[in-house]
Design a protein around this motif. Structure first.
Motif, mmCIF file in Angstrom:
data_model
loop_
_atom_site.group_PDB
_atom_site.id
_atom_site.type_symbol
_atom_site.label_atom_id
_atom_site.label_comp_id
_atom_site.label_asym_id
_atom_site.label_seq_id
_atom_site.Cartn_x
_atom_site.Cartn_y
_atom_site.Cartn_z
ATOM 1 N N LYS A 101 0.816 -1.223 0.000
ATOM 2 C CA LYS A 101 0.000 0.000 0.000
ATOM 3 C C LYS A 101 0.848 1.270 0.000
ATOM 4 N N SER A 102 1.963 1.290 0.714
ATOM 5 C CA SER A 102 2.810 2.481 0.744
ATOM 6 C C SER A 102 3.460 2.725 -0.616
ATOM 7 N N VAL A 103 3.992 1.679 -1.220
ATOM 8 C CA VAL A 103 4.606 1.817 -2.543
ATOM 9 C C VAL A 103 3.563 2.296 -3.547
ATOM 10 N N TRP A 104 2.374 1.701 -3.511
ATOM 11 C CA TRP A 104 1.303 2.113 -4.415
ATOM 12 C C TRP A 104 0.965 3.585 -4.207
ATOM 13 N N ALA A 105 0.831 4.011 -2.941
ATOM 14 C CA ALA A 105 0.488 5.402 -2.640
ATOM 15 C C ALA A 105 1.591 6.358 -3.107
ATOM 16 N N GLU A 106 2.847 5.973 -2.914
ATOM 17 C CA GLU A 106 3.958 6.801 -3.381
ATOM 18 C C GLU A 106 3.901 6.976 -4.895
ATOM 19 N N LYS A 107 3.669 5.882 -5.619
ATOM 20 C CA LYS A 107 3.581 5.945 -7.089
ATOM 21 C C LYS A 107 2.407 6.809 -7.534
ATOM 22 N N LEU A 108 1.284 6.686 -6.837
ATOM 23 C CA LEU A 108 0.121 7.494 -7.184
ATOM 24 C C LEU A 108 0.436 8.975 -7.046
ATOM 25 N N LEU A 109 1.053 9.347 -5.938
ATOM 26 C CA LEU A 109 1.390 10.755 -5.726
ATOM 27 C C LEU A 109 2.410 11.232 -6.754
ATOM 28 N N LEU A 110 3.436 10.446 -7.019
ATOM 29 C CA LEU A 110 4.445 10.848 -7.995
ATOM 30 C C LEU A 110 3.854 10.987 -9.399
ATOM 31 N N SER A 111 2.889 10.145 -9.747
ATOM 32 C CA SER A 111 2.282 10.209 -11.084
ATOM 33 C C SER A 111 1.380 11.423 -11.252
ATOM 34 N N SER A 112 1.048 12.100 -10.157
ATOM 35 C CA SER A 112 0.130 13.245 -10.225
ATOM 36 C C SER A 112 0.803 14.509 -10.765
ATOM 37 N N GLY A 113 2.127 14.555 -10.724
ATOM 38 C CA GLY A 113 2.839 15.755 -11.135
ATOM 39 C C GLY A 113 2.952 16.800 -10.042
ATOM 40 N N LEU A 114 2.348 16.528 -8.883
ATOM 41 C CA LEU A 114 2.457 17.442 -7.750
ATOM 42 C C LEU A 114 3.803 17.258 -7.065
ATOM 43 N N ARG A 115 4.254 18.281 -6.365
ATOM 44 C CA ARG A 115 5.482 18.162 -5.569
ATOM 45 C C ARG A 115 5.159 17.302 -4.349
ATOM 46 N N PRO A 116 5.837 16.164 -4.205
ATOM 47 C CA PRO A 116 5.456 15.210 -3.160
ATOM 48 C C PRO A 116 5.976 15.588 -1.770
ATOM 49 N N VAL A 117 5.092 15.458 -0.800
ATOM 50 C CA VAL A 117 5.399 15.685 0.610
ATOM 51 C C VAL A 117 5.044 14.399 1.349
ATOM 52 N N TYR A 118 5.922 14.008 2.262
ATOM 53 C CA TYR A 118 5.729 12.779 3.032
ATOM 54 C C TYR A 118 5.633 13.150 4.502
ATOM 55 N N ILE A 119 4.542 12.747 5.153
ATOM 56 C CA ILE A 119 4.408 12.928 6.593
ATOM 57 C C ILE A 119 4.503 11.551 7.234
ATOM 58 N N ALA A 120 5.596 11.344 7.959
ATOM 59 C CA ALA A 120 5.855 10.067 8.623
ATOM 60 C C ALA A 120 5.313 10.123 10.043
ATOM 61 N N THR A 121 4.599 9.088 10.440
ATOM 62 C CA THR A 121 3.987 9.054 11.768
ATOM 63 C C THR A 121 4.662 8.071 12.714
ATOM 64 N N SER A 122 5.587 7.288 12.210
ATOM 65 C CA SER A 122 6.182 6.220 13.011
ATOM 66 C C SER A 122 7.181 6.743 14.030
ATOM 67 N N ARG A 123 7.169 6.118 15.180
ATOM 68 C CA ARG A 123 8.216 6.294 16.179
ATOM 69 C C ARG A 123 9.140 5.088 16.065
ATOM 70 N N ILE A 124 10.412 5.324 16.292
ATOM 71 C CA ILE A 124 11.362 4.220 16.194
ATOM 72 C C ILE A 124 11.615 3.666 17.595
ATOM 73 N N PHE A 125 11.055 2.475 17.836
ATOM 74 C CA PHE A 125 11.165 1.818 19.144
ATOM 75 C C PHE A 125 12.266 0.771 19.193
ATOM 76 N N ASP A 126 12.575 0.202 18.031
ATOM 77 C CA ASP A 126 13.534 -0.897 18.016
ATOM 78 C C ASP A 126 14.197 -0.991 16.645
ATOM 79 N N ASP A 127 15.104 -1.922 16.494
ATOM 80 C CA ASP A 127 15.858 -2.074 15.248
ATOM 81 C C ASP A 127 14.968 -2.473 14.079
ATOM 82 N N GLU A 128 13.945 -3.276 14.341
ATOM 83 C CA GLU A 128 13.050 -3.703 13.266
ATOM 84 C C GLU A 128 12.307 -2.504 12.672
#
Length: 173
Positions: free
Chosen positions: A16-43
């Motif tokens: 789903k993330s790869v698909w969403a990235e491709k969709l945004l890039l194909s739009s011709g808009l300048r892409p902005v990414y808002i990351a919500t993850s906290r890094i708790f561990d190495d995984e």
């Protein structure tokens, strides 16, 4: 042109993330990414690095683990934003023992007020077995309510399975 709000649903590692990235890039808009993850561990750190490595320098990146309003409000015409993901955002709300219903209402209001097209990635967690503990069941129910609310507000809702999109609501641009 992208719809005002697109919801990309799918299971873990469904593409789903790869698909969403491709969709945004194909739009011709300048892409902005808002990351919500906290890094708790190495995984989680490894997964975040994997996501970052896919994106070129053309992406503007923000981190917003609890409140997306400040990031969304500073965007302007010509940009499109990918929020990845609502599931991690919800986890953060619950881990910080915040009022999930109020946070969800704030998120929906911020998405509504956004002046640019927004794609939200979210996990569909309702296809599995009933979790064996109360916290997991509470999370599953909260995620279901959040996805229902996001889908109701969205102009386009897509379920991504094995990297393949299936439109549930709206029309693909």
């Amino acid at each position: 042109m992208l719809p005002k709000l697109t919801l990309a649903l799918g299971g873990a590692a469904s593409g789903k993330s790869v698909w969403a990235e491709k969709l945004l890039l194909s739009s011709g808009l300048r892409p902005v990414y808002i990351a919500t993850s906290r890094i708790f561990d190495d995984e989680i750190k490894m997964r975040v690095e994997e996501h970052k490595s896919r994106r070129s320098d053309q992406w503007t990146n923000f981190e917003a683990d609890l409140d997306l309003s400040p990031s969304l409000s500073q965007l302007h015409a010509g940009q499109g934003v990918l929020v990845d993901c609502a599931t991690m955002w919800l986890s953060n709300q619950m881990l910080d023992q915040r009022n999930v219903a109020a946070a969800q209402n704030d998120l929906l209001a911020a998405l509504h007020a956004a002046q640019v097209p927004v794609i939200v990635v979210s996990n569909e967690v309702g296809h599995g077995i009933v979790p064996d503990n109360a916290l997991s069941r509470e999370f599953r129910e909260a995620q279901g309510r959040l996805n229902i609310a996001l889908a109701a507000q969205s102009d386009l809702t897509v379920m991504v399975i094995a990297g393949l999109p299936s439109v549930l609501k709206g029309e693909m641009p």
